[in-house]
Enzyme design. Structure first.
Site, PDB file in Angstrom:
ATOM      1  N   LYS B  80       0.867  -1.181   0.000  1.00  0.00           N
ATOM      2  CA  LYS B  80       0.000   0.000   0.000  1.00  0.00           C
ATOM      3  C   LYS B  80       0.904   1.231   0.000  1.00  0.00           C
ATOM      4  O   LYS B  80       1.914   1.265   0.726  1.00  0.00           O
ATOM      5  CB  LYS B  80      -0.866  -0.040   1.259  1.00  0.00           C
ATOM      6  CG  LYS B  80      -1.924   1.058   1.352  1.00  0.00           C
ATOM      7  CD  LYS B  80      -2.812   0.838   2.584  1.00  0.00           C
ATOM      8  CE  LYS B  80      -3.956   1.832   2.654  1.00  0.00           C
ATOM      9  NZ  LYS B  80      -4.868   1.573   3.788  1.00  0.00           N
ATOM     10  N   SER B 154      -9.657   1.286   2.640  1.00  0.00           N
ATOM     11  CA  SER B 154      -8.776   2.111   1.843  1.00  0.00           C
ATOM     12  C   SER B 154      -7.639   1.362   1.162  1.00  0.00           C
ATOM     13  O   SER B 154      -7.033   1.893   0.256  1.00  0.00           O
ATOM     14  CB  SER B 154      -8.178   3.200   2.739  1.00  0.00           C
ATOM     15  OG  SER B 154      -7.330   2.627   3.713  1.00  0.00           O
ATOM     16  N   SER B 178      -9.866  -1.130   6.779  1.00  0.00           N
ATOM     17  CA  SER B 178      -9.225  -0.878   5.485  1.00  0.00           C
ATOM     18  C   SER B 178      -8.412  -2.047   4.944  1.00  0.00           C
ATOM     19  O   SER B 178      -8.024  -2.042   3.785  1.00  0.00           O
ATOM     20  CB  SER B 178      -8.327   0.356   5.572  1.00  0.00           C
ATOM     21  OG  SER B 178      -9.104   1.529   5.486  1.00  0.00           O
TER      22      SER B 178
END
Lengths: 465, 465
Positions: B80, B154, B178
């Protein structure tokens, strides 16, 4: 034999254990002393009287049967009036609680009872431990060394009662210096243990992340005895620690040769507004520690100048959060000083509070780093000796960050700290030396304070009241 | 042999260790796959390309010399884009960091490198992990099961890349769901470990007391391997825990006979807006656990209805506190959703935040109590499967408390939780089962999820992209 009410806990303990004195005789002696002296000092809000005598009789019977509970068995003590006591008025010196009778003892109180103490009563304090109210619902405690002077706060009655021989030991609470401040201004010993060391269950909160409970006594030896009784994990207090509880009295037997005492000269000795006689007494005290074999080392805490602001934001935010509902419903029932200080908390944002928590972490790490290189720190406890009662007491100024505070940083960081008498000003007002240690290292600060105390004459002197 | 890019880490590890496949071959295979498929999915913000091949060659040489680092040696992974990577663009999908090249790796990244992984690149996400920006500086990731649909957030790119075979495993971060949300919407495994289990040093914070780092993989076995590499104390992260790190792969070898699975029916199954097909799949999954020997027990968390509010106040306050300065200096550089959500934090007072912390403690204790009577909890991961990308994604609604969230309570309480695929909707979109455990008991949630996974056919199915 010294006057009954000026015995230390350790001395009385020996006499009690050997049946040379009885709990009833001792309790009656203290009740007489309170009767004789407290109308000038106002240390007590509530005196238990017959209830104390009844407890004393129970303990006397136990001791005669050979059931000995330990060094506090039969010892008369008293409590700052924010410790909940089952069936006994608990006011926090506030109009809001002027008639509150709890159903249950605070854990520290229950533990003192378990240890066999006799409860003489509940002691005066600043309103909710946060603001002196000269027009409050109960009288204001006065300094036994000179009743025109303030005894410090917020554990004012706890300091006065111990110094004036109105109890043998007391519990105070300390959110920014409320144990150590009055200890220093009343010439006694005040110990703020590590955060989490003593349960706060049943103690009316002021600022939950800064509040600490601890003993106030005439000697370091007595502080060790009282801490032993109240320390340790309590499932009722989620912030209480499971760290093992050592033998504190044992720790006093070692000397201090080779211990390294850090002296943070830059702020704790040089901030604006530090009294000259205080500095002199503390410097002399440090020399005594050196004579006893300790080494000293100048240390620095880089962010210490931020400490007062950090604590003020955390303090006011947490106090307001606790009092928010009552502030709307019963605002007129608060005294003006506490109300003003508490209301400041309404203006901090969540982001302010979080930033303060971040700074707190920085301070915590800076002190941790310093304490990797030294065993303890030594500082003055209070920047000034007691002031006149009619003037806003100096210690209250320090709590609101208007003057330097040497106690507050150890509430912010949770480190254990003890104040011990290290002399008197030219006006015959006491001065305090503060010893600070590593987390849960109460044994070392007690040892250093005890070593100092034994080497100096201050414990011989008592208020003439 | 299955398609190269659809090997699991465990399968590839066996082939790598036995020299049946080389790190270079594997890395090249993934770079080709990214080249072929990512223009439709936009999982990657940065592909390392030649840098990855160079790393792969180094590892290949090591392995040929017999220097074997363990089960991740030679395994291509991706991150990420909020994990700091030395010398590699790290954007948090934000205009503010669109050109930031860190000097140092995040600790989790350094540990993955130490374990011998090859870094393929940096993955798409919601801006600062807090708000999807359809007009942001980089494209938006799409669900590989149907590119018209959102992959959740996310950690959107992390979910997409693993599901579509664009890397073998990834790291995500989880502040309200997330990791687990996109895992469930993309049909993969997502593990949010206990708060403190994985260092957050070098990970761009969203909400410091709610943020967690963890792995996202195709199988539970792979999640155990990645967690093993990144778990453990880190002196650079003051919130990281010293709790010992067990052997997670070992834990998968035990069956689940006799384990007690708590089913919190009252909120996690009955809140408004829970999808019917999701409930059906989760009920069937619970039956599978019972067939495997687990017992089930209905449990209740009395204050769960407060959880969304508590988390919203903590979340927004902490996010705002972190972004306050930039919000003043560069407000126009934030996307509208993140900006709006972050700005809510400016309106909470310190007292609001403290009240939320108090409620958090209540929730923590309620879950603790429930987890004294059961080994794990089982719930749906997401209340709804993936929605169309053009509509505000459902998972974003949950983060702001407008819809029920079944992941958020475990950020508030810090408990470990894993999501595993438990079926598909009639539109062929994945559904997630969430297993929650006691603090630091990742072994048990991995064991339960693994037992379920082995008994069901879902791991055989891959997106057709």
């Amino acid at each position: 034999m010294t006057t009954l009410h000026y015995l230390t806990i350790a001395e009385a303990g020996d006499l009690l254990r050997s049946h040379q004195i009885s709990p009833v005789e001792l309790t009656r002696g203290f009740l007489d002393r309170i009767e004789q002296a407290d109308h000038q000092l106002h240390a007590y809000i509530t005196v238990t009287g017959d209830m104390a005598l009844k407890e004393a009789r129970t303990h006397e019977a136990e001791m005669l049967r050979g059931e000995y509970r330990g060094p506090l068995h039969g010892v008369p003590v008293a409590l700052k009036d924010l410790y909940a006591t089952q069936g006994i008025l608990t006011t926090a010196h506030s109009r809001l609680l002027a008639e509150w009778i709890p159903d249950e003892d605070a854990t520290a109180v229950a533990r003192l009872r378990e240890a066999g103490t006799v409860l003489l009563g509940k002691l005066s304090m600043w309103e909710f431990a946060g603001g002196l109210d000269l027009q409050g619902p109960f009288p204001v405690a006065r300094n036994p060394w000179n009743p025109d002077y303030a005894p410090g706060g917020s554990s004012s009655g706890s300091g006065v009662a111990v110094a004036a021989g109105l109890c043998m030991g007391s519990l105070g609470s300390d959110t920014g210096g409320s144990i150590r401040g009055p200890a220093s201004l009343c010439g006694i010993v005040g110990l703020k243990p590590t955060y989490g060391r003593v349960s706060r269950f049943g103690v009316i909160p002021l600022s939950w992340s800064l509040d600490h409970c601890g003993p106030m006594t005439w000697t370091v030896e007595d502080a060790a005895l009282m801490l032993q009784a109240i320390a340790g994990y309590d499932p009722k207090d989620p912030t209480s620690s499971k760290a093992p509880v050592p033998n504190y009295s044992q720790a006093l037997k070692e000397d201090i040769r080779g211990l390294v005492v850090g002296i943070p000269r830059h702020y704790f000795f040089r901030a604006d507004g530090v009294d000259g006689e205080t500095l002199e007494a503390v410097e002399t005290a440090i020399k005594v520690l050196e004579e006893r074999g300790a080494k000293t080392k100048v240390v620095e805490i880089p962010s210490i100048e931020q400490a007062a602001t950090v604590r003020q934001i955390i303090w006011a935010s947490e106090v307001y959060s606790y009092h928010e509902a009552n502030n709307e419903a019963r605002r007129q029932d608060y005294g003006p000083r506490f109300r003003d200080r508490m209301t400041m908390g309404a203006f901090y944002t969540a982001a302010d509070y979080i930033q303060a928590l971040r700074w707190r972490e920085i301070l915590r790490r800076e002190f941790q780093q310093v304490l990797e290189g030294v065993d303890v720190l030594a500082t003055p406890t209070s920047a000034q000796p007691a002031g006149l009662l009619e003037q806003p007491p100096f210690t209250e100024d320090t709590v609101s960050g208007r003057r330097p505070t040497f106690t507050g940083p150890f509430n912010t960081t949770g480190l254990p700290a003890i104040s011990v008498c290290c002399g008197f000003t030219s006006r015959e007002l006491p001065i305090g030396l503060q010893i600070v240690g590593r987390p849960f290292d109460e044994p070392t600060i007690l040892r250093v304070a005890h070593s100092y105390e034994k080497a100096t004459p201050w414990r011989e002197k008592r208020p003439s009241i």
